[in-house]
Design an enzyme around this catalytic site. Structure first.
Site, PDB file in Angstrom:
ATOM      1  N   LEU A  12       0.809  -1.213   0.000  1.00  0.00           N
ATOM      2  CA  LEU A  12       0.000   0.000   0.000  1.00  0.00           C
ATOM      3  C   LEU A  12       0.850   1.275   0.000  1.00  0.00           C
ATOM      4  O   LEU A  12       0.726   2.128  -0.878  1.00  0.00           O
ATOM      5  CB  LEU A  12      -0.922  -0.042   1.232  1.00  0.00           C
ATOM      6  CG  LEU A  12      -1.655   1.210   1.672  1.00  0.00           C
ATOM      7  CD1 LEU A  12      -2.666   1.627   0.622  1.00  0.00           C
ATOM      8  CD2 LEU A  12      -2.352   0.977   3.005  1.00  0.00           C
ATOM      9  N   TYR A 137       2.029  -7.667  17.551  1.00  0.00           N
ATOM     10  CA  TYR A 137       2.423  -6.693  16.524  1.00  0.00           C
ATOM     11  C   TYR A 137       2.900  -5.390  17.184  1.00  0.00           C
ATOM     12  O   TYR A 137       3.932  -4.832  16.814  1.00  0.00           O
ATOM     13  CB  TYR A 137       1.225  -6.425  15.611  1.00  0.00           C
ATOM     14  CG  TYR A 137       1.450  -5.381  14.552  1.00  0.00           C
ATOM     15  CD1 TYR A 137       2.132  -5.697  13.376  1.00  0.00           C
ATOM     16  CD2 TYR A 137       0.978  -4.071  14.704  1.00  0.00           C
ATOM     17  CE1 TYR A 137       2.336  -4.743  12.388  1.00  0.00           C
ATOM     18  CE2 TYR A 137       1.182  -3.118  13.724  1.00  0.00           C
ATOM     19  CZ  TYR A 137       1.859  -3.457  12.566  1.00  0.00           C
ATOM     20  OH  TYR A 137       2.061  -2.504  11.594  1.00  0.00           O
ATOM     21  N   ARG A 209     -11.815   6.988  14.218  1.00  0.00           N
ATOM     22  CA  ARG A 209     -10.492   6.745  13.645  1.00  0.00           C
ATOM     23  C   ARG A 209     -10.026   7.951  12.815  1.00  0.00           C
ATOM     24  O   ARG A 209     -10.835   8.648  12.208  1.00  0.00           O
ATOM     25  CB  ARG A 209     -10.507   5.513  12.720  1.00  0.00           C
ATOM     26  CG  ARG A 209     -10.714   4.170  13.412  1.00  0.00           C
ATOM     27  CD  ARG A 209      -9.544   3.775  14.289  1.00  0.00           C
ATOM     28  NE  ARG A 209      -9.763   2.497  14.960  1.00  0.00           N
ATOM     29  CZ  ARG A 209     -10.264   2.349  16.192  1.00  0.00           C
ATOM     30  NH1 ARG A 209     -10.628   3.424  16.883  1.00  0.00           N
ATOM     31  NH2 ARG A 209     -10.395   1.154  16.723  1.00  0.00           N
ATOM     32  N   ASP A 271     -15.560  -4.324  18.567  1.00  0.00           N
ATOM     33  CA  ASP A 271     -15.304  -2.975  18.044  1.00  0.00           C
ATOM     34  C   ASP A 271     -13.814  -2.608  18.048  1.00  0.00           C
ATOM     35  O   ASP A 271     -13.405  -1.674  17.387  1.00  0.00           O
ATOM     36  CB  ASP A 271     -16.039  -1.930  18.896  1.00  0.00           C
ATOM     37  CG  ASP A 271     -17.411  -1.577  18.321  1.00  0.00           C
ATOM     38  OD1 ASP A 271     -17.641  -1.845  17.138  1.00  0.00           O
ATOM     39  OD2 ASP A 271     -18.234  -1.036  19.078  1.00  0.00           O
TER      40      ASP A 271
END
Length: 315
Positions: A12, A137, A209, A271
């Site tokens: 990306l 991560y 976000r 969520d």
């Protein structure tokens, strides 16, 4: 002559950087080399060494990582930790071994402490444990900051890191199972429109976000590798006022896809963090003239790219 090696260069962000440096940001004194996972297994130190011997980089943008969305992370925290630790340690060790002048590694806002005050800034990276859902991560990414400080302290190296908010755009991972929220939504909306079914969204739609368009992030990466001289991390994000709810993101995708069917929220699905608002104050002081692409325009361009490249993008 600078030789800038971009690891994870086919994904990306790497694809966006390539587009930027081959067009409006092109410079004659820079040679850019983009490599993907097919070109080199960065978990293998000998393969990584061969790559550095062949490219002889003066600068590195380190994007390569094992990544995935919330549900993929939940199931594989150990794997995410071990793979990313190996990749990061190898890349930075080889940067030092081959006398690389500057390495800019890519972190993520998900590495910040789960329980914190908002907005988050660059000083808070290590102030508490990250969210349980992706601790593997997150800790592996935090260790890049530890390595950068170590190489600075012991060897005077200028290895640094940037922390983007949620990135989206062309060449993203649009896989329905492993993709992040926006590419997965774009893919789902495409299928729902094509099959004349409802669009199902996981979760309540309430979490907030900050999303950054990959082309904007690419322009910032290029400026950082050329101009940023600090070891401390730098948040690359849109402003706090540009934060959107997942509901808002769904609306933008639905509008861009011209989807007219029902949208259903599956509230039995997790969520994730409610919000992780980051401050871009340090960024705006460094590059006060920088202009971000409006969210709806960036979604429109991403949807258009996905529709045009559906057969390869959907995998």
């Amino acid at each position: 002559m600078k030789t800038i090696l971009v690891t994870g260069g086919t994904g990306l962000v790497g694809s966006a950087i390539r587009q930027v440096v081959e067009s409006n940001e092109k410079r004659d004194d820079e040679k850019w080399v983009f490599i993907g996972s097919k070109d080199c297994d960065l978990e293998n130190v000998e393969e990584t060494r061969k790559l550095f011997e062949s490219v002889k980089p003066t600068h590195v943008i380190h994007l390569a990582a094992m990544v995935g969305g919330l549900f993929h992370n939940l199931a594989h925290n150990l794997k995410f930790f071990r793979k990313n630790m190996a990749i990061n340690d190898n890349v930075l060790a080889l940067c030092h071994e081959f006398d690389v002048v500057k390495c800019v590694s890519c972190l993520s806002t998900c590495i910040f402490p789960d329980k914190t005050t908002y907005p988050i800034d660059e000083t808070m990276v290590h102030l508490g444990p990250p969210h349980d859902s992706n601790f593997g991560y997150s800790y592996a990414k935090r260790m890049i900051d530890v390595l950068n400080k170590g190489y600075a302290q012991e060897h005077g190296r200028k290895y640094t890191s940037v922390i983007p908010c949620n990135v989206f755009g062309p060449h993203d991972n649009y896989n329905l199972q492993a993709g992040h929220v926006l590419p997965a939504l774009i893919h789902k909306a495409f299928v729902a429109k094509r099959d004349n079914t409802s669009l199902e969204v996981f979760g309540s739609g309430k979490p907030l976000r900050q999303f950054i368009y990959s082309m904007d992030l690419a322009r910032l990466f290029v400026r950082v590798v050329r101009e940023y001289e600090d070891v401390e991390p730098l948040i690359l994000s849109v402003g706090e006022s540009d934060e959107v709810s997942i509901c808002d993101a769904v609306s933008a995708v639905v509008k861009a896809m011209e989807f007219t069917g029902n949208v259903e929220y599956d509230t039995s699905k997790a969520d994730g963090q409610f919000k992780k608002t980051a401050s871009n104050e340090k960024l705006l002081k460094l590059f006060p003239d920088f202009k971000f692409t409006p969210f709806e325009q960036a979604i429109q361009e991403s949807v258009q790219w996905f529709v045009e490249n559906y057969e390869t993008a959907r995998k």
